[in-house]
Each structure stands twice: as structure tokens, then as C-alpha cells.
Design an enzyme around this catalytic site. Structure first.
Site, PDB file in Angstrom:
ATOM      1  N   GLN A   4       7.393  -4.502 -25.046  1.00  0.00           N
ATOM      2  CA  GLN A   4       7.314  -3.231 -24.320  1.00  0.00           C
ATOM      3  C   GLN A   4       8.651  -2.910 -23.660  1.00  0.00           C
ATOM      4  OE1 GLN A   4       4.060  -4.238 -21.620  1.00  0.00           O
ATOM      5  NE2 GLN A   4       5.510  -4.627 -19.961  1.00  0.00           N
TER       6      GLN A   4
ATOM      7  N   THR B 249       9.316   2.055 -17.594  1.00  0.00           N
ATOM      8  CA  THR B 249       8.712   1.081 -18.509  1.00  0.00           C
ATOM      9  C   THR B 249       7.354   0.660 -17.944  1.00  0.00           C
ATOM     10  OG1 THR B 249       9.608  -0.863 -17.390  1.00  0.00           O
ATOM     11  CG2 THR B 249      11.023   0.160 -19.048  1.00  0.00           C
ATOM     12  N   PRO B 250       6.530  -0.005 -18.756  1.00  0.00           N
ATOM     13  CA  PRO B 250       5.212  -0.422 -18.245  1.00  0.00           C
ATOM     14  C   PRO B 250       5.293  -1.282 -16.977  1.00  0.00           C
ATOM     15  CG  PRO B 250       5.253  -0.597 -20.618  1.00  0.00           C
ATOM     16  CD  PRO B 250       6.657  -0.247 -20.205  1.00  0.00           C
TER      17      PRO B 250
ATOM     18  N   ASP C 277       8.329 -12.020 -28.115  1.00  0.00           N
ATOM     19  CA  ASP C 277       7.701 -11.809 -26.810  1.00  0.00           C
ATOM     20  C   ASP C 277       6.618 -12.873 -26.633  1.00  0.00           C
ATOM     21  OD1 ASP C 277       7.741  -9.081 -24.839  1.00  0.00           O
ATOM     22  OD2 ASP C 277       6.025 -10.421 -24.570  1.00  0.00           O
TER      23      ASP C 277
ATOM     24  N   TYR D 157      15.367 -11.388  -7.429  1.00  0.00           N
ATOM     25  CA  TYR D 157      15.640 -10.631  -8.665  1.00  0.00           C
ATOM     26  C   TYR D 157      17.141 -10.352  -8.768  1.00  0.00           C
ATOM     27  CZ  TYR D 157      15.553  -6.812 -12.051  1.00  0.00           C
ATOM     28  OH  TYR D 157      15.785  -6.019 -13.151  1.00  0.00           O
TER      29      TYR D 157
ATOM     30  N   VAL E  86      14.273   2.299 -14.928  1.00  0.00           N
ATOM     31  CA  VAL E  86      13.868   2.712 -16.269  1.00  0.00           C
ATOM     32  C   VAL E  86      12.346   2.823 -16.308  1.00  0.00           C
ATOM     33  CG1 VAL E  86      14.126   2.233 -18.735  1.00  0.00           C
ATOM     34  CG2 VAL E  86      15.794   1.303 -17.105  1.00  0.00           C
TER      35      VAL E  86
HETATM   36  N1  LIG Z   1      12.497  -1.251 -15.889  1.00  0.00           N
HETATM   37  C1  LIG Z   1      13.516  -1.174 -15.082  1.00  0.00           C
HETATM   38  O1  LIG Z   1      13.594  -0.284 -14.205  1.00  0.00           O
HETATM   39  C2  LIG Z   1      14.665  -2.156 -15.214  1.00  0.00           C
HETATM   40  C3  LIG Z   1      15.849  -1.893 -14.497  1.00  0.00           C
HETATM   41  C4  LIG Z   1      16.917  -2.787 -14.605  1.00  0.00           C
HETATM   42  C5  LIG Z   1      16.791  -3.911 -15.403  1.00  0.00           C
HETATM   43  N2  LIG Z   1      15.626  -4.131 -16.077  1.00  0.00           N
HETATM   44  C6  LIG Z   1      15.532  -5.345 -16.892  1.00  0.00           C
HETATM   45  O2  LIG Z   1      15.259  -4.998 -18.222  1.00  0.00           O
HETATM   46  C7  LIG Z   1      14.517  -6.052 -18.834  1.00  0.00           C
HETATM   47  C8  LIG Z   1      13.281  -5.484 -19.499  1.00  0.00           C
HETATM   48  O3  LIG Z   1      12.527  -4.819 -18.513  1.00  0.00           O
HETATM   49  P1  LIG Z   1      11.431  -3.741 -18.935  1.00  0.00           P
HETATM   50  O4  LIG Z   1      11.002  -3.082 -17.652  1.00  0.00           O
HETATM   51  O5  LIG Z   1      11.928  -2.930 -20.048  1.00  0.00           O
HETATM   52  O6  LIG Z   1      10.302  -4.636 -19.558  1.00  0.00           O
HETATM   53  P2  LIG Z   1       8.890  -5.091 -19.004  1.00  0.00           P
HETATM   54  O7  LIG Z   1       9.058  -5.814 -17.718  1.00  0.00           O
HETATM   55  O8  LIG Z   1       7.966  -3.913 -19.037  1.00  0.00           O
HETATM   56  O9  LIG Z   1       8.483  -6.097 -20.149  1.00  0.00           O
HETATM   57  C9  LIG Z   1       9.011  -7.383 -20.167  1.00  0.00           C
HETATM   58  C10 LIG Z   1       8.524  -8.089 -21.413  1.00  0.00           C
HETATM   59  O10 LIG Z   1       9.004  -9.424 -21.352  1.00  0.00           O
HETATM   60  C11 LIG Z   1       7.987 -10.269 -21.829  1.00  0.00           C
HETATM   61  N3  LIG Z   1       8.200 -11.608 -21.291  1.00  0.00           N
HETATM   62  C12 LIG Z   1       8.064 -12.006 -20.011  1.00  0.00           C
HETATM   63  N4  LIG Z   1       8.316 -13.313 -19.903  1.00  0.00           N
HETATM   64  C13 LIG Z   1       8.632 -13.757 -21.149  1.00  0.00           C
HETATM   65  C14 LIG Z   1       8.989 -15.019 -21.677  1.00  0.00           C
HETATM   66  N5  LIG Z   1       9.070 -16.098 -20.898  1.00  0.00           N
HETATM   67  N6  LIG Z   1       9.252 -15.119 -23.000  1.00  0.00           N
HETATM   68  C15 LIG Z   1       9.151 -14.032 -23.813  1.00  0.00           C
HETATM   69  N7  LIG Z   1       8.815 -12.805 -23.354  1.00  0.00           N
HETATM   70  C16 LIG Z   1       8.549 -12.670 -22.048  1.00  0.00           C
HETATM   71  C17 LIG Z   1       6.704  -9.629 -21.320  1.00  0.00           C
HETATM   72  O11 LIG Z   1       5.566 -10.068 -22.036  1.00  0.00           O
HETATM   73  C18 LIG Z   1       7.012  -8.140 -21.524  1.00  0.00           C
HETATM   74  O12 LIG Z   1       6.604  -7.702 -22.804  1.00  0.00           O
HETATM   75  C19 LIG Z   1      14.202  -7.066 -17.734  1.00  0.00           C
HETATM   76  O13 LIG Z   1      15.120  -8.112 -17.800  1.00  0.00           O
HETATM   77  C20 LIG Z   1      14.393  -6.245 -16.477  1.00  0.00           C
HETATM   78  O14 LIG Z   1      14.749  -7.044 -15.374  1.00  0.00           O
HETATM   79  C21 LIG Z   1      14.560  -3.286 -16.018  1.00  0.00           C
END
Ligand SMILES: NC(=O)c1ccc[n+]([C@@H]2O[C@H](COP(=O)([O-])OP(=O)(O)OC[C@H]3O[C@@H](n4cnc5c(N)ncnc54)[C@H](O)[C@@H]3O)[C@@H](O)[C@H]2O)c1
Length: 245
Positions: free
Chosen positions: A15, A182-183, A36, A147, A180
């Protein structure tokens, strides 16, 4: 076809940013292994593009990661997006929560990179892209203590790899998103005392007055994964709608 025939591993691909990036990479001709821990949602990718193969893997499990990586013959790019957001300041973060964030956010990047880098060195070419965050060494953000600490570490992580392995043909860069849609972001909004206000607050902190879409982060990933960025290494690439202006 900016990534034609490149072999790319995308983690956290079920996701959000990882999913959008896996799809964008495959649409541009890459052979993608989408990883994932959540196989149920991940497997949806199989029917989206035949160039995506899915693999259930916990990127914090040393034995499982090493076993998976030993089955990989050629790897051009590792795009690592596994991450978890702990909400709270230092005094809200106990040892268990501290270790969980280190494990998921930092150790997973170490394990994946540690297992794949020898193959890249052997090929004399490789590319590691880590999803960090603007909330890191770049910006102090309330209630993001562990974080941001782990994401700051990841900024150092990509620079170290870039410095140590540049003569081996390895590049390593980070992407630092703002907020971003995202879910997991939606989940953070819903967990707030007042979700309507929380949504407004998240949007208001972006200078552009909107959130990023995962596809916009995938566009930056595409550039870093492609040969268009051959001269780019050790960089921290903000994509934050002006949050850190
Ligand atoms: N969404 C935001 O606003 C944002 C902002 C800055 C950075 N980020 C970073 O972007 C990245 C992705 O975030 P997102 O919000 O798109 O995704 P998300 O948090 O919605 O999804 C994360 C995915 O990672 C998988 N996951 C978790 N632990 C895992 C593991 N040990 N092994 C394999 N898969 C695993 C989960 O099952 C999930 O599908 C993260 O590192 C997050 O910190 C997100």
C-alpha cells in the site's frame, strides 16, 4: 520505458508509496519483486501488471531476508519503504516502542541492504533508494521523536553507503516526503481525538495547502532508479510541498 529490464525490489509494496512505486516501475519496463508482510493486499499487485511478482517477507527477519536475497541473481535497484510511525515525544516512548521503531525503520533497511549489496558490488553496479522523511534531521516535528530519530539515521545510512561504495559503482539516495495521503496516514487521522481537525491540521502544515499523492513520490523514485540520475548519489531528496521552507 525509463526502467526497461531493470530488476528492482520494492519493499512495503502492499500500500501507499511502495505500491504506487512498484506499479510505476513496472509500467516503465522494470521487473519488480514487490515485498510486504501483508500478503493479502500485496497479492492484488499480481493482477495489475505481469512484470510484478509478489513476495511475502518480513524485512526485519534476518533469516528470512537472507534466504530470500540468496535467491536473487541480478539486482539493479533496492527501493526500501518499510516504516512505522510512532506517535509521541521522548517521554511517551518506552523501551519496547523505541526498539520497535529501530527494528522496523532502521534494521529492516540494514538487513535488506546488507544482504543485497554484495551482489551489487559483484555486478559493479547497484542502486539503493531509501524512503526517509522530512521529519528527520531536516525538520523537528512534534510527537515524532523516535520516528524522526530513525529517519535521521537513515539519512546518514544512505550517505555512508554512498561514500563507502562509490568506487564499486554503487549509488545510494534517500527520499524525504512531507505528508502523503496513504492508508497509514488515514489511520493516524482516524486515531486522533478529533479526526476532522487532525485532517485539517495535516493539510495546513503543507505550505502548498494539500497532501502529496503516493504517485508523486513514485515519480521521484523513478528518476532516482533510472540511469537519468547516474551522477546522483548520497543525496537527501525532499518532496514536501514546501513544509520545510
Ligand atoms: N505517508 C506519509 O505521510 C509519509 C511521509 C514521510 C515518509 N513516509 C515513509 O514512507 C514509507 C511508506 O509509508 P506509506 O505511508 O506509504 O505506507 P504505509 O505505512 O501505508 O504502508 C507500509 C507498508 O509496509 C508494510 N510493512 C510494515 N512492516 C513491514 C516489514 N517488517 N516487512 C515488510 N513490510 C512491512 C506494511 O504491511 C504496509 O503495507 C514509510 O517508510 C514511511 O515512514 C510516509
Amino acid at each position: 520505458m525509463r526502467l526497461k529490464n531493470k530488476n528492482i525490489i520494492v519493499t512495503a509494496a502492499a500500500q501507499g508509496i511502495g505500491r504506487a512505486t512498484a506499479i510505476a516501475f513496472a509500467n516503465h519496463g522494470a521487473n519488480v519483486i514487490a515485498i510486504d508482510i501483508n500478503n493479502e493486499i500485496l497479492s492484488e499487485l499480481n493482477s495489475i501488471n505481469s512484470k510484478i511478482k509478489t513476495q511475502k517477507l518480513d524485512c526485519t527477519n534476518k533469516l528470512a531476508v537472507e534466504e530470500f536475497c540468496s535467491s536473487i541473481n541480478k539486482i539493479d535497484v533496492l527501493f526500501h519503504a518499510v516504516g512505522f510511525v510512532h506517535h509521541g515525544a521522548l517521554l511517551d516512548c518506552d523501551t519496547e516502542e523505541f526498539n520497535r521503531s529501530i527494528n522496523v525503520n532502521l534494521y529492516s533497511a540494514y538487513l535488506m541492504s546488507h544482504s543485497l549489496l554484495p551482489k551489487m558490488i559483484k555486478q559493479k553496479k547497484g542502486n539503493i533508494i531509501i524512503v526517509s522523511s522530512a521529519a528527520s534531521s531536516v525538520k523537528g516535528v512534534p510527537n515524532r521523536f523516535i520516528y524522526a530519530t530513525t529517519k535521521a539515521a537513515l539519512n546518514g545510512f544512505v550517505k555512508s553507503i554512498a561514500a563507502d561504495y562509490i568506487k564499486d559503482g554503487i549509488r545510494s539516495n534517500a527520499i524525504l516526503p512531507g505528508t502523503v495521503e496513504t492508508p497509514s496516514w488515514e489511520g493516524r487521522v482516524q486515531m486522533a481525538d478529533d479526526p476532522v481537525q487532525a485532517r485539517k491540521d495535516f493539510i495546513a502544515r503543507q505550505a502548498m495547502g494539500r497532501l502529496a499523492q503516493p504517485e508523486e513520490i513514485a515519480s521521484m523514485a523513478m528518476y532516482l532508479a533510472s540511469d537519468e540520475s547516474e551522477f546522483v548519489t548520497g543525496t537527501l531528496n525532499l518532496i514536501d510541498g514546501g513544509w520545510t521552507l
